[in-house]
Motif scaffolding. Structure first.
Motif, mmCIF file in Angstrom:
data_model
loop_
_atom_site.group_PDB
_atom_site.id
_atom_site.type_symbol
_atom_site.label_atom_id
_atom_site.label_comp_id
_atom_site.label_asym_id
_atom_site.label_seq_id
_atom_site.Cartn_x
_atom_site.Cartn_y
_atom_site.Cartn_z
ATOM 1 N N ALA A 1 -37.673 151.240 -44.518
ATOM 2 C CA ALA A 1 -36.824 151.861 -45.511
ATOM 3 C C ALA A 1 -36.990 150.853 -46.946
ATOM 4 C CB ALA A 1 -35.385 151.492 -44.929
ATOM 5 N N THR A 2 -37.446 149.542 -46.821
ATOM 6 C CA THR A 2 -37.399 148.981 -47.997
ATOM 7 C C THR A 2 -38.658 149.471 -48.846
ATOM 8 O OG1 THR A 2 -36.331 147.115 -47.105
ATOM 9 C CG2 THR A 2 -37.437 146.595 -48.940
ATOM 10 N N ALA A 3 -39.676 149.368 -47.893
ATOM 11 C CA ALA A 3 -40.964 149.958 -48.437
ATOM 12 C C ALA A 3 -40.943 151.370 -49.240
ATOM 13 C CB ALA A 3 -42.268 149.845 -47.683
ATOM 14 N N LEU A 4 -40.131 152.174 -48.557
ATOM 15 C CA LEU A 4 -40.012 153.446 -49.154
ATOM 16 C C LEU A 4 -39.088 153.706 -50.474
ATOM 17 C CD1 LEU A 4 -39.243 155.586 -45.988
ATOM 18 C CD2 LEU A 4 -41.135 156.009 -47.428
ATOM 19 N N ALA A 5 -38.200 152.625 -50.510
ATOM 20 C CA ALA A 5 -37.236 152.324 -51.584
ATOM 21 C C ALA A 5 -37.977 151.948 -52.728
ATOM 22 C CB ALA A 5 -36.206 151.425 -51.315
#
Lengths: 508, 92
Positions: free
Chosen positions: A21-25
């Motif tokens: 999720a953080t990498a996508l953000a």
């Protein structure tokens, strides 16, 4: 065919979900793989998406709001085609390839048929979690004796209770949610046998006081046990399971401070299922062959050594969650975010988390790691656990090697579990020593830390699936709606997995 | 309720359950006999690590029942030999 990925995340439990999720953000393209049929890993194990109404399990979970938020973030990533989510993909190897990594997986969405898949990216994040650590005892191989995690997995994943009258034993806070979950489903939990004494926590009150969320969670489970009248007995252990074709009773003993049963305290209790667990062993199968440095954690496990940004000693390789030391889901989520923030920084992504945010994340990780350490020290393996064993007790379940055989090998001069394996076949069977590794280590090298050996293949893969890969084609995209062209079922040719970081010091 | 076929007999399961969960749900805890001691075994770890729950699925042997989702009509073959010799589990 989508654009190449920036990051591969293996494991879609709390750490892997948060990392993805953080990498996508941050704008990255991410591949997220997991062997399960749903997001969540073991902690947030759920039935597959389409079966959630048939098998309601929400009430068994903790921290579901966070799970749902992560699910939403990942769903948004899929909507924009920046997340390639691959459930039911069993990763059997990860290797360095060029400037990045090649991850080999068996796509088992049409199980038992397997399709080999290779995924490539410049960076790899391993969040493969952990599994229950086991200590053998007479009768532990009887049907109806499960790992505590196994009981929980059946309950959370399928709504199935493995028994109606269950005893739980081992050590660690995990026994509490398992007991509470079973009781909530109407199972009579006759006793929870905790080998440690709660007093051990008071020796290191600091981490407990600095993690109020943790003790609140513990208090919640304790209240549930009181409500269901489940007795929690400290300093006791299940020292034997008895029965013919399945377990029908256990023998429970009070323990002396060294963990040996106090003479004259044994009681027989009728049960139809048993759950046992002695903490967890991190799943390091993919990490060890990549050459990451390991370090000893307080619970006796070898774990991956990471810097304050969750970078392993291998450039481009990151780890988060239980592979870095068993510490629970909240810590795993924070480490996953931190690891992904490092990926973003290292790949010079345009959107990296603010410095203030990173500082707060790091502080949370430090605080929760201190708690995990205190927990490990409060719930050690009892030094004298092997006094429960008889010479006939099976230690290696796969090859059916007994404690007597292992003791003979040791008397003959076998200095460690590797030599014992060569002499006795303990650890040479299907599970490749994942179940018996810590115990065999304890029975041979008494005080030394367990050095994990390498399992080059992390999960069995059929030769048929591998044969299709000779040209190493790009990953064959198979959508769930259009199954792969039929091919004859491949003969199951099990290949041997790795050795992982099970450890144990101070075991007799 | 749908069914898989276990050793020729229909076994109902709830959508979403694995083969192991479907077996355990009907009270069956053992479906394999060990090679050496001829001891009964079934699900132990429940998460694909211990390999105690192996079955043959649609002709493919060595499948972990705890990982394979049950599907309508799936054929599962267990390896329980009915007369398991109840030796005191030694391999010597």
């Amino acid at each position: 065919m989508s654009e190449p990925a920036d990051l591969i995340v293996v494991g879609a439990g709390p750490a892997g979900m948060a990392a993805a999720a953080t990498a996508l953000a941050g704008g990255l393209r991410v591949v997220l793989l997991d062997s399960g049929t749903a997001l969540g890993g073991q902690y947030w194990r759920h039935p597959p998406e389409h079966a959630r109404t048939a098998v309601p399990t929400d009430d068994l979970h903790h921290g579901l709001r966070r799970y749902r938020a992560l699910c939403e973030a990942l769903a948004a990533g899929r909507d924009t085609s920046r997340l390639d989510l691959r459930l039911e993909h069993h990763v059997w190897s990860a290797v360095r390839a060029g400037d990045g990594f090649a991850v080999h997986a068996a796509d088992r969405r049409e199980a038992p048929r397997e399709t080999a898949v290779v995924l490539r990216a410049p960076r790899l994040l391993v969040a493969t979690g952990a599994y229950d650590r086991q200590l053998p005892f007479p009768g532990w191989d009887l049907p109806g004796v499960l790992t505590a995690g196994g009981l929980q997995a059946l309950l959370k994943g399928a709504g199935v209770a493995a028994g109606s009258r269950v005893a739980l034993g081992g050590t660690g806070p995990f026994l509490l949610p398992v007991a509470a979950g079973l009781a909530a489903r109407g199972v009579e939990v006759v006793e929870v046998c905790e080998a440690a004494h709660p007093r051990a926590w008071l020796r290191r009150p600091g981490p407990l006081l600095r993690n109020p969320g943790k003790w609140a969670e513990g208090a919640g489970y304790a209240a549930a046990l009181v409500r269901h009248r489940v007795p929690l007995r400290p300093r006791t252990a299940i020292v034997a399971a008895e029965g013919g074709d399945r377990v029908t009773s256990v023998r429970i003993a009070s323990l002396a401070p060294d963990g040996s049963p106090r003479p004259g305290t044994e009681r027989r209790v009728a049960v139809d299922a048993v759950g046992v667990g002695w903490g967890f062993a991190p799943q390091l199968d993919l990490l060890v062959p990549l050459g990451c440095a390991l370090t000893d954690a307080a619970d006796g496990n070898a774990v991956v050594s990471v810097d304050e940004g969750q970078r392993t000693t291998v450039p481009g390789l990151y780890a988060a969650g239980e592979t870095c030391g068993v510490g629970g889901a909240a810590l795993a989520v924070h480490e996953g975010r931190l690891a992904a923030a490092s990926v973003l920084a290292d790949s010079r992504a345009r959107r990296v988390p603010a410095h203030k945010h990173l500082t707060a994340l790091r502080a949370a990780v430090v605080r929760q790691r201190a708690f995990a350490r205190a927990m490990a020290l409060a719930h050690p393996l009892p030094p004298a656990w092997s006094s429960w064993l008889t010479d006939e007790t099976v230690v290696c379940r796969c090859e059916e090697v007994t404690a007597g055989t292992i003791r003979t090998a040791r008397a003959d001069g076998a200095p460690d579990h590797r030599q014992v394996k060569q002499l006795t076949r303990a650890g040479m069977g299907w599970c490749q020593g994942r179940m018996c590794g810590p115990a065999v280590h304890c029975l041979t090298a008494r005080k030394r830390a367990y050095e994990p050996a390498e399992r080059l293949v992390a999960t069995p893969v059929t030769l048929g699936a591998l044969a299709d890969l000779d040209e190493e084609p790009p990953p064959p995209p198979i959508s769930p709606t259009s199954p792969a062209p039929p091919r004859p079922p491949a003969p199951s040719a099990p290949t041997a997995p790795t050795d992982n970081g099970e450890t144990d010091k101070e075991c007799s | 309720m749908t069914e898989i076929v276990v050793d020729g007999e229909p076994l109902p399961y709830v959508e979403g359950q694995t083969v192991a969960a479907a077996l355990v749900a009907t009270g069956r805890l053992a479906w394999r006999t060990t090679r050496v001691g001829h001891r009964p075994r079934g699900v132990f770890c429940g998460i694909g690590v211990c390999f105690d729950c192996l079955v043959t699925v649609d002709g493919a042997p060595g499948q972990r029942a705890c990982l394979v989702p049950a599907r309508p009509g799936m054929t599962v073959t267990t390896t329980v030999t009915t007369t398991a010799a109840p030796q005191e589990g030694d391999d010597e």
